[in-house]
Design a protein around this motif. Structure first.
Motif, PDB file in Angstrom:
ATOM      1  N   LEU A 111      70.269 -17.798  -6.314  1.00  0.00           N
ATOM      2  CA  LEU A 111      71.682 -17.476  -6.105  1.00  0.00           C
ATOM      3  C   LEU A 111      71.855 -15.969  -6.187  1.00  0.00           C
ATOM      4  CD1 LEU A 111      74.661 -18.496  -5.870  1.00  0.00           C
ATOM      5  CD2 LEU A 111      74.723 -18.489  -8.374  1.00  0.00           C
ATOM      6  N   PHE A 112      72.586 -15.400  -5.222  1.00  0.00           N
ATOM      7  CA  PHE A 112      72.887 -13.964  -5.203  1.00  0.00           C
ATOM      8  C   PHE A 112      74.384 -13.807  -5.436  1.00  0.00           C
ATOM      9  CE2 PHE A 112      73.610  -9.744  -3.624  1.00  0.00           C
ATOM     10  CZ  PHE A 112      72.412  -9.056  -3.825  1.00  0.00           C
ATOM     11  N   LEU A 113      74.765 -13.007  -6.458  1.00  0.00           N
ATOM     12  CA  LEU A 113      76.147 -12.881  -6.898  1.00  0.00           C
ATOM     13  C   LEU A 113      76.739 -11.525  -6.499  1.00  0.00           C
ATOM     14  CD1 LEU A 113      75.589 -14.199 -10.538  1.00  0.00           C
ATOM     15  CD2 LEU A 113      76.641 -15.481  -8.678  1.00  0.00           C
ATOM     16  N   VAL A 114      77.979 -11.540  -5.993  1.00  0.00           N
ATOM     17  CA  VAL A 114      78.685 -10.317  -5.610  1.00  0.00           C
ATOM     18  C   VAL A 114      79.986 -10.248  -6.405  1.00  0.00           C
ATOM     19  CG1 VAL A 114      79.633  -8.958  -3.711  1.00  0.00           C
ATOM     20  CG2 VAL A 114      77.712 -10.519  -3.289  1.00  0.00           C
ATOM     21  N   HIS A 115      80.134  -9.204  -7.194  1.00  0.00           N
ATOM     22  CA  HIS A 115      81.312  -9.044  -8.049  1.00  0.00           C
ATOM     23  C   HIS A 115      82.527  -8.576  -7.240  1.00  0.00           C
ATOM     24  CE1 HIS A 115      81.128  -4.623  -7.893  1.00  0.00           C
ATOM     25  NE2 HIS A 115      79.801  -4.766  -7.948  1.00  0.00           N
ATOM     26  N   GLY A 116      83.686  -8.578  -7.889  1.00  0.00           N
ATOM     27  CA  GLY A 116      84.909  -8.113  -7.261  1.00  0.00           C
ATOM     28  C   GLY A 116      85.360  -6.777  -7.802  1.00  0.00           C
ATOM     29  N   LEU A 207      77.091 -16.167  -3.576  1.00  0.00           N
ATOM     30  CA  LEU A 207      78.381 -16.379  -4.254  1.00  0.00           C
ATOM     31  C   LEU A 207      79.108 -15.056  -4.383  1.00  0.00           C
ATOM     32  CD1 LEU A 207      79.121 -18.509  -7.417  1.00  0.00           C
ATOM     33  CD2 LEU A 207      79.930 -16.148  -7.274  1.00  0.00           C
ATOM     34  N   GLY A 208      80.338 -15.008  -3.895  1.00  0.00           N
ATOM     35  CA  GLY A 208      81.185 -13.833  -4.055  1.00  0.00           C
ATOM     36  C   GLY A 208      82.450 -14.206  -4.773  1.00  0.00           C
ATOM     37  N   TRP A 209      82.761 -13.457  -5.820  1.00  0.00           N
ATOM     38  CA  TRP A 209      83.972 -13.719  -6.606  1.00  0.00           C
ATOM     39  C   TRP A 209      85.016 -12.659  -6.306  1.00  0.00           C
ATOM     40  CZ3 TRP A 209      84.757 -11.608 -12.132  1.00  0.00           C
ATOM     41  CH2 TRP A 209      85.982 -12.059 -12.661  1.00  0.00           C
ATOM     42  N   SER A 210      86.263 -13.091  -6.108  1.00  0.00           N
ATOM     43  CA  SER A 210      87.376 -12.170  -5.935  1.00  0.00           C
ATOM     44  C   SER A 210      87.129 -11.288  -4.712  1.00  0.00           C
ATOM     45  CB  SER A 210      87.578 -11.360  -7.223  1.00  0.00           C
ATOM     46  OG  SER A 210      88.814 -10.687  -7.222  1.00  0.00           O
ATOM     47  N   VAL A 215      83.876  -9.435   0.641  1.00  0.00           N
ATOM     48  CA  VAL A 215      82.659  -8.749   1.060  1.00  0.00           C
ATOM     49  C   VAL A 215      81.653  -9.759   1.584  1.00  0.00           C
ATOM     50  CG1 VAL A 215      80.693  -7.380   0.245  1.00  0.00           C
ATOM     51  CG2 VAL A 215      82.995  -6.806  -0.533  1.00  0.00           C
ATOM     52  N   SER A 216      81.559 -10.891   0.919  1.00  0.00           N
ATOM     53  CA  SER A 216      80.608 -11.925   1.322  1.00  0.00           C
ATOM     54  C   SER A 216      81.013 -12.578   2.641  1.00  0.00           C
ATOM     55  CB  SER A 216      80.474 -12.967   0.215  1.00  0.00           C
ATOM     56  OG  SER A 216      79.989 -12.378  -0.979  1.00  0.00           O
ATOM     57  N   TYR A 217      82.314 -12.801   2.839  1.00  0.00           N
ATOM     58  CA  TYR A 217      82.771 -13.289   4.150  1.00  0.00           C
ATOM     59  C   TYR A 217      82.359 -12.303   5.245  1.00  0.00           C
ATOM     60  CZ  TYR A 217      85.871 -17.265   2.985  1.00  0.00           C
ATOM     61  OH  TYR A 217      86.372 -18.493   2.612  1.00  0.00           O
ATOM     62  N   PHE A 236      76.957 -20.867   1.044  1.00  0.00           N
ATOM     63  CA  PHE A 236      77.973 -19.837   0.783  1.00  0.00           C
ATOM     64  C   PHE A 236      78.998 -20.381  -0.203  1.00  0.00           C
ATOM     65  CE2 PHE A 236      81.863 -17.527   2.689  1.00  0.00           C
ATOM     66  CZ  PHE A 236      81.756 -16.498   1.766  1.00  0.00           C
ATOM     67  N   ILE A 237      79.262 -19.603  -1.279  1.00  0.00           N
ATOM     68  CA  ILE A 237      80.188 -20.030  -2.331  1.00  0.00           C
ATOM     69  C   ILE A 237      81.241 -18.939  -2.554  1.00  0.00           C
ATOM     70  CG2 ILE A 237      80.392 -20.920  -4.690  1.00  0.00           C
ATOM     71  CD1 ILE A 237      77.363 -21.426  -4.637  1.00  0.00           C
ATOM     72  N   PRO A 238      82.340 -18.937  -1.790  1.00  0.00           N
ATOM     73  CA  PRO A 238      83.441 -18.007  -2.067  1.00  0.00           C
ATOM     74  C   PRO A 238      84.237 -18.504  -3.270  1.00  0.00           C
ATOM     75  CG  PRO A 238      83.989 -19.388  -0.183  1.00  0.00           C
ATOM     76  CD  PRO A 238      82.593 -19.768  -0.606  1.00  0.00           C
TER      77      PRO A 238
END
Length: 474
Positions: A111-116, A207-210, A215-217, A236-238
């Motif tokens: 899982l790759f995580l992208v913060h807000g 996974l992108g939060w907030s 950014v992930s979209y 993809f997990i928005p």
């Protein structure tokens, strides 16, 4: 309430107490990685040209740093230069179990995580490791690593901006596309390192939060234009965010148009850092967290600001439970993105002010606030508002209908919640699941909050385990 976080500047606070496109991994990378041999130590990869194949000129600016978290879980980080200036840097993180020093266990699931906004990877996804009041195990990164998931993530460029910075002109060109490209670089390196350390080169969940979801979209949109063999994402997990409002949320769309217009004027004035509340996007947040921690009973009186009678502890609770009140500016017609948006569910007193928090103990939450990064580039915030408004001129949604990977939308009923479901309908995937966290009987103003998804005492059961189970099935 007639007050706004933009007024809580470091000097005022201290005086009161005496602060997209991307280039994925090339199709030849798996073979090149195999030639270097499997099961290498993470500590041997400080100089790994094969790990950068397919990036746009990225280079390692440091070696991997390793720190113990808990039990057999370790946290690695490495800094990459991704541009021409000293400010064009990102940091990649890996949280994983080890079988020996520097040698991660084989972890097929990743899982790759992208913060807000405001927080970097560790602040957003490992906040418990930054607080003496919380168990180090209580973070989604550690929770999933303990279950054998290989957890990666990124610190976007703006999180590295030093506190003493005064000239922010280097942020002028940073936008959603810039950060999406950096996510692509991060995924490229992550997959290469996973291959070299024995976990294979399978695609990763994203996974992108907030704001990280936007950014992930943007990244997912760009990835559709690459050959299938050069794409990185398997799922993809928005999380709790809106890219486009649906027809049922016309009022919220119009509010976004106002914010976009005001933000556009700010950009035209030359300011490229901060948010709609003013410069120092995260400075105010971290200062409130510090004041609530060290001077909780001191009156929260700020020159020039009309505050209800409260101390700094109450102000910290307000930032969490009544975030919407701090995002409202009646003079400019600015409203929060969604009604009663808040970080964490609160309990309110007879005076209408938050008296406590429902799912997070106050001190860990204040510690979370204190880890906010002081500055943030502004353009991606304005672009986000333009997307929510329905502006069709931006390139970040041109190919969303070609996104065919499985999707899981996770929302908090007191955050963006169900408003974020419509954005998933813009994707071409026929495998879309929705997980909304709602506490029965709670009105929206006091329901599960935007940050409760990662901070709440029951987040493991309510949020992280469902994400894990979805990954296992996909």
């Amino acid at each position: 309430m007639r007050f706004n976080l933009r007024h809580i500047v470091p000097i005022a606070l201290l005086s009161l107490v005496g602060c997209g496109a991307e280039t994925p991994v090339s199709e030849t990378l798996p073979a090149a990685a195999e030639e270097l041999g499997q099961e290498q130590s993470m500590l041997q990869l400080s100089d790994c040209p094969a790990c950068l194949v397919g990036t746009e000129g990225a280079r390692f600016a440091s070696g991997f740093e390793r720190e113990h978290v808990v039990d057999d879980v370790y946290h690695y980080r490495i800094r990459l230069s991704v541009g021409r200036t000293a400010n064009d840097v990102i940091t990649l993180h890996r949280v994983v179990r080890e079988k020996a020093a520097g040698r991660p266990v084989r972890a097929p699931e990743s899982l790759f995580l992208v913060h807000g906004d405001a927080w970097n990877f560790q602040g957003a996804f490992m906040a418990s490791t930054l607080s003496a009041e919380a168990d180090d195990r209580h973070s989604i990164a550690v929770y999933l690593a303990k279950k054998g998931v290989d957890v990666w993530g990124i610190d976007l460029r703006w999180t590295h901006t030093p506190l003493e910075t005064q000239d922010f002109s280097f942020m002028k060109g940073w936008n959603l596309g810039t950060h999406a490209q950096d996510v692509g670089t991060g995924l490229t390196v992550a997959r290469a390192v996973r291959t070299l350390t024995g976990s294979g080169n399978k695609k990763m969940n994203l996974l992108g939060w907030s704001r990280g979801a936007l950014v992930s979209y943007a990244y997912m949109n760009a990835e559709t234009q690459l050959p299938p063999g050069r794409r990185h994402v398997s799922g993809f997990i928005p999380v709790d965010m809106v890219m486009k409002f649906g027809p049922e949320a016309e009022q919220q769309r119009l509010w976004a148009c106002v914010r976009a217009a005001v933000g556009g004027l700010v950009l035209q004035s030359g300011r490229v850092e901060g948010n709609l509340s003013g410069p120092g996007a995260g400075m105010s947040i971290l200062q409130v967290g510090q004041a609530a921690t060290y001077w909780p009973d001191a009156p929260a009186q700020i020159p020039g600001v009309e505050l209800p009678p409260m101390n700094f502890r109450q102000l910290g609770l307000t930032v969490g439970a009544a975030t919407f009140s701090l995002l409202t500016n009646e003079a400019f017609g600015i409203q929060p993105a969604v009604p009663f948006y808040h970080f964490t569910a609160g309990a309110f007193g007879s005076d209408g002010l938050p008296a406590g928090l429902q799912h997070v103990d106050p001190q860990p939450f204040f510690d979370f606030l204190s880890t906010a990064r002081p500055y943030q580039s502004f353009t991606e915030l304005v672009e986000s508002e333009r997307m929510m408004c329905g502006d069709a001129s931006l390139p970040y949604d041109d190919h969303l209908a070609q996104v065919k990977v499985p999707v899981l939308y996770v929302g908090a009923a007191g955050g963006f919640g169900s408003y974020g479901v419509h954005s998933t309908k813009l994707l071409g995937s026929k495998d879309v699941s929705v997980h909304l966290v709602h506490k029965p009987g709670m009105p929206r103003v006091a329901d599960y909050g935007h940050a409760d998804l990662f901070l709440a005492r029951d987040a493991a059961a309510d949020v992280w385990e469902p994400i894990y189970q979805w990954m296992k099935k996909h």
